[in-house]
Design an enzyme around this catalytic site. Structure first.
Site: not given
Lengths: 496, 421
Positions: A48, A51, A176, A317, A342, A408, A410, A449, A454
């Protein structure tokens, strides 16, 4: 006459391309995705990071080197237009041995060539000022302030919502099965949901880009999956303020230690090459996770006890032949554009990839693009109860009491947040209701949790809003139903 | 401290957080003691986890008759309503603030808005959460069909959804065993219960379930991996040695579509930790004195947020004690004591609470042993106390009554140990 464009794959690349192409009056854009929702392939599970662009050798990997830094700069604007959660916290590439400085000097030089601003090598004193919790073995680091983090699936969702608002049509759960080519020109794509006519086909199919290319008769590259595993810890565990990399080796950027965007300490990934037939192998392994643990400990010695682990996961990846991104209009098949291989730094490069594809359409396919008079660059983020100050929350609750009711616990995600998520799922064409679709939009089920409180309530809300029986609600698409029938189904002998 | 002008403000003597058995008992007792009390619960209904515990076995001590979970809950709720206790459901506490000993603020949200409640004392009875598959190191595919026991129970007994038909259960604690029976009663095949320890984790009466329903129990085994596409297809089980290390070559697979994790409960104390409440790593709950007061004066705790109980009767009893303590705290402006006697863990005591005793009142000590033992004595050498028991098991919480006079005999500490008689 509009030029019909079919984009295969609603990951970060496909979604970015869809958004950019939605600007043009004379394009009719179709986004095709085999999963029930967007962003569930390669884009789903990665580090995430946005870069810095210092890592890719411009001689060996010119496309990656060029698009990474350009993508980084574009993300600085896109996160604002699309209201994508982000943090620009910078990265430290940490040296623990004198020899590491040679590598850091090389990275610094490479970064300068690639056009990365504001990089510099910091000494030990400054390093610990920037990051006090680092290993005491650290002797210096390369400091890259432009590095940041975003949440990848929410980014894909934001892009697709914006693209759809600007006229892009989505085809989810659409696989596809063939590319129709006549007289060296692309004519459309065959899918499980029928034929989709297209003048231009953009192959952004991630791990499956080689298979899609072969359907068009192009077979000069292969994609193999490289698996990386991660640990995520509870949000009361202190993590670093910056993104921490070890000094890279020739094969790997190394195991990263970071506090990800929602405040959880995250470590990973390792790198394990899998055979080409294992493109859906997202299994975690004991060995891989231990490898990550050991690697992370070298940078961040105060790893929490295992009881503070809230999740482990793996991502894949797509590693292409040759290692560089493959972004080009294929000469043998007019109208077929590959956006393949990619791999990292794909998330970072995505906006730049999208403009590259636009340029290819204009330059190589000779289509004169006409901008729409009214194109909306903005998209509003979903309501997150946990981000609202109390007075704002009260205004919202007055209009809709569901925003006052927490589902939720938490992460303090309200029923209102979840109902909004469901509306947005429907807006982009999600047909099969899943808990993961709600999770990626609201953060419900991602806390301490892990959803045991939830999830049943989210299932109820999905069942009600989609008008189906609760046991038919899925965790992540067909085949992952939450139950097999009502509680007496087996006794009656009519299990679903 | 100023109230926040932008949020509606309420004011009570005491706010009880959590509408399960501990919270309901606390709120009712507080009302009976003349306190102005508000009970908050995040569910749509009162009762906490009890309404989904449709099996019997509740209330033998507290109501002197055996009830189901829903019956136990409804009795407490009825009592609450008769007393006229104010309560809010669908009300989730967002934050607790501790401004001073007699000034606490509880901020909560509900379908009618976000409120701040000023109170002199807070009774925290928010219960526990279940440990999940990631926490116990299970690797493999990310698939549907993995539930915590409580989640499976909610699905079946609140929402009427049957999760699956071929079930493997991790953990032979009470919840796991009860869910084994629950699945079996609905026609599912319970293929195995996998227990890490060399002995079963549940009460003897629940271990009987395995025999009744012919369910294999694997002691000293663990589930290490899940395989499947979309849905669980099988789990990999491995035997462990006496140090709980996996024995190479002992792996085998069990085909199943459902994996139920019943690997223990963890007190929910994050909000308390945030305001500096000291936590006991052994119980996972706060360190408390004999009034169930935490290290932050005026914050009391009861039920599974204090320590994991195995009988709801004890939970309700703790709730009542917390309410009595809150009244004392409010009346006197604080809990005083001549001296605090520290309770220390001796041989074979895994956890014990309360942690500090005043000696000016009788107390119940709640303790769990580390390993099973037969023919034992619970001893407190400092006060010459001995209690002989035929057997102790980690699964069974032991409750030990100490009289004020006995505590007074102790010096600065008293040590509780479980040794061969």
């Amino acid at each position: 006459m509009k030029t019909k464009v079919a984009i295969i794959g609603a990951g970060i690349s496909g979604a970015s391309i869809a958004r950019v192409l939605s600007k043009y009056e004379n394009l009719e854009v179709h986004l095709i995705e085999k999963a029930p929702d967007v962003g569930w392939g390669v884009s789903k599970a990665n580090t995430a990071l946005i870069h810095g662009g210092y890592d890719d050798d411009p001689d060996k990997y010119p496309t990656r080197a060029k698009l990474c830094i350009r993508g980084n700069r574009l993300w600085h604007r896109w996160v604002k237009e699309l209201q994508i959660a982000h943090v620009w916290n910078g990265a430290l590439i940490v040296a623990t041995q004198e020899e590491d400085f040679d590598t850091l000097e090389k990275l610094l030089e490479r970064g300068r060539r690639n056009g990365v601003p504001e990089m510099r090598i910091v000494d030990r004193d400054e390093l610990f000022h920037l990051e006090p919790g680092l290993t005491r073995d650290a002797i210096g680091a390369l400091w890259v302030p432009i590095v940041g983090q975003i949440a990848p699936i929410p980014a894909v969702i934001a892009l697709v919502e914006n693209a759809v608002a600007n006229g892009v049509k989505t085809h989810l759960e659409t696989e596809v099965r063939g590319i129709k080519v006549e007289n060296g020109e692309v004519k459309g794509v065959e899918t499980n949901n029928g034929f989709i006519e297209a003048d231009i086909v953009i192959n952004a199919a991630g791990l499956y880009a080689d298979e899609i290319a072969r359907m068009a008769g192009i077979d000069y590259f292969e994609i193999h999956p490289r698996r990386g595993e991660y640990w995520i810890f509870d949000d009361d565990v202190p993590g670093p303020r910056r993104v921490l990399f070890p000094t890279p080796t020739p094969v790997s950027k190394g195991i990263v230690v970071t506090t990800e965007i929602s405040g959880h300490l995250m470590i990973g990934p390792n790198a394990q090459d899998l055979p080409p037939e294992e493109k859906d192998n997202l299994a975690t392994t004991k060995e891989g996770l231990e490898q990550v643990w050991e690697g992370a400990k070298k940078l961040w010695p105060n790893l929490p006890p295992r009881s503070k682990v809230i999740r482990t996961f793996a991502g894949l990846r797509p590693e292409p032949t040759g290692g560089d991104f493959i972004i080009k209009a294929e000469e043998e098949v007019w109208g077929f554009i590959n956006v393949a291989g990619i791999r990292s730094p794909g998330l970072t490069s995505a906006p730049a990839i999208a403009y590259e594809v636009r340029d290819i359409i204009q330059r190589d396919l000779g289509i004169n693009l006409v901008e729409k008079e009214k194109w909306n660059p903005y998209r509003k983020e979903i309501t997150h109860f946990f981000m609202l100050p109390p007075e704002k929350a009260n205004e919202l609750i007055k209009k809709n009491p569901a925003y006052g009711k927490i589902v939720c616990r938490c992460n303090n995600v309200s029923e209102g947040d979840i109902l909004e998520a469901i509306e947005r799922m429907k807006f982009i064409g999600v047909k099969t209701p899943s808990v993961d679709s709600v999770k990626f939009r609201t953060k419900a089920t991602t806390g301490t949790c892990q959803g045991s409180f939830c999830r049943p309530r989210i299932v109820q809300l999905l069942a009600r809003e989609y008008g189906v029986e609760p046991w038919k609600i899925t965790l992540k698409g067909r085949g992952s139903e939450i139950g097999i029938g009502d509680v007496k189904a087996l006794l009656r002998g009519d299990e679903a | 401290m100023e109230p926040m002008p932008q949020i509606p403000m309420l004011s009570y003597d005491v706010v009880v957080i959590g509408g399960g058995p501990a919270g309901m008992a606390a709120a009712a007792k507080a009302k009976e003691l003349g306190l102005n009390v508000l009970l908050l619960d995040e569910n749509d209904y009162l009762g906490g986890i009890l309404p989904q515990c449709i099996h019997p076995g509740f209330g033998i001590h507290y109501f002197k008759e055996e009830l189901t979970g829903p019956e136990f809950a409804s009795r407490l709720a009825k009592h609450l309503v008769e007393l006229g206790v104010e309560y809010k459901t669908s009300a989730r506490v967002l934050e607790i603030k501790n401004y001073s000993d007699l000034e606490k603020v509880v901020i909560f949200t509900s379908p009618t808005g976000v409120y701040q409640v000023w109170a002199k004392a807070v009774i925290y009875a928010a219960g526990a959460r279940e440990r999940h598959a990631f926490e116990i190191g299970i690797v493999g595919d990310r698939v549907s069909g993995i539930y915590t026991a409580g989640e499976a129970q909610t699905l079946m007994d609140i929402y009427g959804v049957l999760p699956g038909k071929e079930v493997v259960i991790v953990g032979s604690g009470d919840v796991g065993l009860i869910m084994a029976r629950r699945f079996a009663l609905e026609g599912a095949k319970v293929k195995a219960v996998i227990e890490l320890m060399p002995y079963p984790g549940g009460l003897a009466r629940n271990v009987m379930i395995l025999r009744d329903f012919n369910i294999p129990l694997y002691l000293s085994h663990k589930v290490v991996e899940v395989r499947g596409k979309g849905r669980v297809q099988g789990v990999k089980v491995v035997k462990v040695d006496e140090n709980l290390n996996e024995i190479p070559g002992s792996e085998f697979w069990i085909e199943a579509d459902t994996l139920v994790i019943s690997a223990g409960l963890v007190p929910s104390v994050k909000k308390l930790r945030k305001i500096g409440v000291e936590i006991d790593p052994a119980t996972g709950g706060p360190v408390v004195n004999d009034r169930l007061e935490t290290s932050v004066p005026g914050i009391f705790v009861a039920g599974n947020a204090l320590l994991i109980n195995d009988l709801v009767d004890y939970v309700a009893e703790q709730g009542e004690l917390a309410a009595e303590s809150a009244r004392e705290f409010i009346e006197k402006g604080g809990i005083e004591s001549r001296k605090w006697v520290k309770v220390e863990k001796g041989q074979n005591v895994r956890l014990i609470a309360p942690h500090y005793l005043s000696g000016d009142r009788d107390v119940y000590l709640y303790l769990r042993v580390s390993r099973p033992m037969e023919d034992v004595e619970i001893r407190i050498p400092e006060v010459g106390k001995r209690l002989r028991l035929p057997v102790v098991k980690p699964a069974e919480m032991r409750r030990l009554k100490l009289k004020a006079e006995e505590i007074q005999k102790a010096g600065e500490k008293l040590t509780v140990e479980v040794v061969k008689a």
